[in-house]
Scaffold this active site. Structure first.
Site, mmCIF file in Angstrom:
data_model
loop_
_atom_site.group_PDB
_atom_site.id
_atom_site.type_symbol
_atom_site.label_atom_id
_atom_site.label_comp_id
_atom_site.label_asym_id
_atom_site.label_seq_id
_atom_site.Cartn_x
_atom_site.Cartn_y
_atom_site.Cartn_z
ATOM 1 N N ARG A 131 12.417 72.821 83.473
ATOM 2 C CA ARG A 131 11.476 71.896 84.139
ATOM 3 C C ARG A 131 10.791 72.521 85.361
ATOM 4 N NH1 ARG A 131 15.635 68.210 82.870
ATOM 5 N NH2 ARG A 131 15.053 66.991 81.031
ATOM 6 N N LYS A 153 -3.589 77.410 87.576
ATOM 7 C CA LYS A 153 -3.796 77.072 86.162
ATOM 8 C C LYS A 153 -2.960 78.022 85.313
ATOM 9 C CE LYS A 153 -8.291 74.811 85.977
ATOM 10 N NZ LYS A 153 -9.683 74.891 85.505
ATOM 11 N N GLU A 195 -17.243 87.546 88.494
ATOM 12 C CA GLU A 195 -16.595 86.391 89.135
ATOM 13 C C GLU A 195 -16.729 86.499 90.661
ATOM 14 O OE1 GLU A 195 -15.392 83.773 87.541
ATOM 15 O OE2 GLU A 195 -14.941 84.460 85.502
ATOM 16 N N LYS A 237 -12.042 80.538 96.526
ATOM 17 C CA LYS A 237 -11.273 79.831 95.491
ATOM 18 C C LYS A 237 -10.259 78.906 96.145
ATOM 19 C CE LYS A 237 -9.240 79.539 91.150
ATOM 20 N NZ LYS A 237 -9.047 80.078 89.819
ATOM 21 N N GLU A 247 -8.356 69.362 89.386
ATOM 22 C CA GLU A 247 -9.651 69.175 88.743
ATOM 23 C C GLU A 247 -9.887 67.708 88.364
ATOM 24 O OE1 GLU A 247 -10.508 72.607 86.333
ATOM 25 O OE2 GLU A 247 -12.189 71.597 85.377
ATOM 26 N N ARG A 252 -13.595 71.166 91.489
ATOM 27 C CA ARG A 252 -13.093 72.439 90.968
ATOM 28 C C ARG A 252 -13.975 72.961 89.833
ATOM 29 N NH1 ARG A 252 -6.850 74.518 90.389
ATOM 30 N NH2 ARG A 252 -7.370 76.462 89.375
ATOM 31 N N ASN A 256 -16.742 76.960 87.406
ATOM 32 C CA ASN A 256 -17.196 77.282 86.050
ATOM 33 C C ASN A 256 -18.694 77.566 85.992
ATOM 34 O OD1 ASN A 256 -14.670 77.108 84.856
ATOM 35 N ND2 ASN A 256 -14.826 74.884 84.676
ATOM 36 N N HIS A 259 -20.171 79.441 83.103
ATOM 37 C CA HIS A 259 -19.130 79.550 82.084
ATOM 38 C C HIS A 259 -19.427 78.773 80.805
ATOM 39 C CE1 HIS A 259 -17.005 81.554 85.254
ATOM 40 N NE2 HIS A 259 -15.906 81.691 84.537
ATOM 41 N N HIS A 263 -18.953 80.816 77.568
ATOM 42 C CA HIS A 263 -18.011 80.505 76.481
ATOM 43 C C HIS A 263 -18.739 80.448 75.138
ATOM 44 C CE1 HIS A 263 -15.160 78.576 79.631
ATOM 45 N NE2 HIS A 263 -14.924 79.852 79.478
ATOM 46 N N HIS A 276 -15.171 88.935 79.168
ATOM 47 C CA HIS A 276 -15.433 87.610 79.742
ATOM 48 C C HIS A 276 -16.420 87.690 80.914
ATOM 49 C CE1 HIS A 276 -14.862 83.513 81.004
ATOM 50 N NE2 HIS A 276 -14.427 83.903 82.192
HETATM 51 N N1 GLY Z 1 -10.987 79.606 86.671
HETATM 52 C C1 GLY Z 1 -11.354 78.287 87.002
HETATM 53 C C2 GLY Z 1 -10.306 77.539 87.750
HETATM 54 O O1 GLY Z 1 -9.315 78.113 88.177
HETATM 55 O O2 GLY Z 1 -10.453 76.364 87.942
#
Ligand code: GLY
Length: 371
Positions: A131, A153, A195, A237, A247, A252, A256, A259, A263, A276
């Site tokens: 957990r 993430k 980025e 960031k 998000e 957040r 993107n 992106h 994508h 990418h």
């Molecule tokens: N790479 C996008 C984020 O971390 O939200």
């Protein structure tokens, strides 16, 4: 976000402030000698570490492990094959079983050494084993240093959907040493710069100007320039993650920028045709053209972005772009609401917004402008 915490010579420190989930990001060059001390400062009572590393950076993982006093910290190590296929349920299950066999418990700590694939996979193992256990990100690609290792993430892919299974799980420490990129192929390093440019456009005009003036030093991998660019990217960031960790508010989503186009380019060109960051570079160009077409920003923004991406030796067009194939992919994007396309669009350098209700004809024109 504080970048003025105690840091070693030539080292910068950025703090991600998320209450009891706060953590430091150390950014240095040839700083591995301080790794063990940083580990002990950030994580109390470590007695067992599970080092999960990309097979391509085995020597860096060994170099790092050699710094740790193995009389006080028991270490198990597992290599994971390089590449996106490792973000699979099978690889994830194999790691969990290996952790169990290694005697891991709730006090164990995962140390993830590699790029975004390893960080996402090992981070999700940390988020879910018993957990949730503590973990450390040691990114070894520029893309991971400025994006995926920061912000919590984690996740793996399903056969039909990238990043479909995962968790928000913040690391306890991020350790980025530019020396670890010595073996990073040129194309991969340059793709990480896309980025970096993104942060200038979405959040930080002075940083955009600095990048324009220092692009050649960055391309040449000047250590001080790399450290500054990584620091400023992580500060941006951290600011965004601090405002919208999970998000939920939409803030957040600004990360993107470019992106949605990227994508769609990656999916239709075949994964692997473009890296990418290369797709993000072209995607940011399309997003800027879309913003111009909608009267949301002027041509000067696109010109300045074009100059900077070109100076970073990144692609700015994609002649093989297949508009008919890209549109359906974009319609499946997470930012589609009630069948209407939504994009992160700039209005000036340092400022972007989530814009909804965009007609597909405008999107097609933006793609066309960069074919
Ligand atoms: N790479 C996008 C984020 O971390 O939200």
């Amino acid at each position: 976000m504080n970048s003025k915490l105690a840091a070693g010579q030539g080292e910068c420190l950025v703090s991600v402030d998320l209450g009891d989930r706060s953590y430091p990001i150390h950014i240095g060059t040839e700083a591995t000698g301080r790794f063990a001390a940083a580990l002990k400062e950030s994580l109390v009572d470590i007695s067992h570490a599970l080092v999960i590393y990309d097979a391509a950076v085995q020597s860096w993982a060994t170099h790092l492990v050699d710094q740790i006093d193995q009389d006080s910290i028991r270490i198990n190590q597992s290599a994971v094959p390089s590449g996106e296929p490792s973000k699979s349920i099978e690889q994830y299950a194999a790691l969990l079983n290996w952790m169990l066999e290694s005697g891991a418990d709730r006090r164990s700590v995962i140390i993830a050494v590699g790029g975004g694939v390893i960080g996402d996979l090992a981070g999700f193992a940390a988020a879910s084993f018993a957990r949730g256990i503590r973990f450390v990100q040691v990114p070894t690609t520029l893309l991971a240093m400025v994006d995926s290792s920061v912000g919590g993430k984690t996740g793996i892919n399903l056969a039909a959907a990238k990043n479909m299974v995962g968790a928000f799980w913040q690391p306890d420490l991020v350790w980025a040493d530019t020396q670890s990129m010595e073996t990073l192929p040129e194309r991969s390093y340059l793709s990480g710069l896309a980025e970096v440019v993104k942060y200038g456009v979405i959040d930080d005009p002075p940083f955009f100007d600095w990048l324009a003036a220092n692009a050649s030093a960055l391309v040449a991998r000047d250590p001080a320039a790399m450290r500054y660019a990584i620091e400023q990217s992580c500060l941006s960031k951290a600011r965004v993650v601090n405002e919208d960790e999970r998000e939920t508010s939409g803030r957040r989503a600004i990360l993107n920028y470019g992106h949605t186009f990227a994508h769609a380019i990656e999916a239709t060109a075949g994964y692997g045709t473009l890296l990418h960051g290369e797709a993000v570079s072209i995607g940011m160009q399309m997003a800027a053209s879309l913003a111009i077409g909608l009267g949301r920003c002027d041509q000067d923004l696109l010109d300045r972005q074009t100059d900077l991406l070109t100076a970073c030796q990144l692609p700015i067009t994609f002649p093989q772009a297949d508009i008919d194939a890209m549109l359906p992919v974009m319609m499946r994007d997470k930012k589609v609401a009630h069948g209407k396309l939504r994009f992160i669009l700039p209005n000036k350098i340092g400022s972007v917004q989530l814009v909804g209700d965009i007609a597909s004809a405008d999107v097609c024109r933006a793609i066309e402008a960069h074919r």
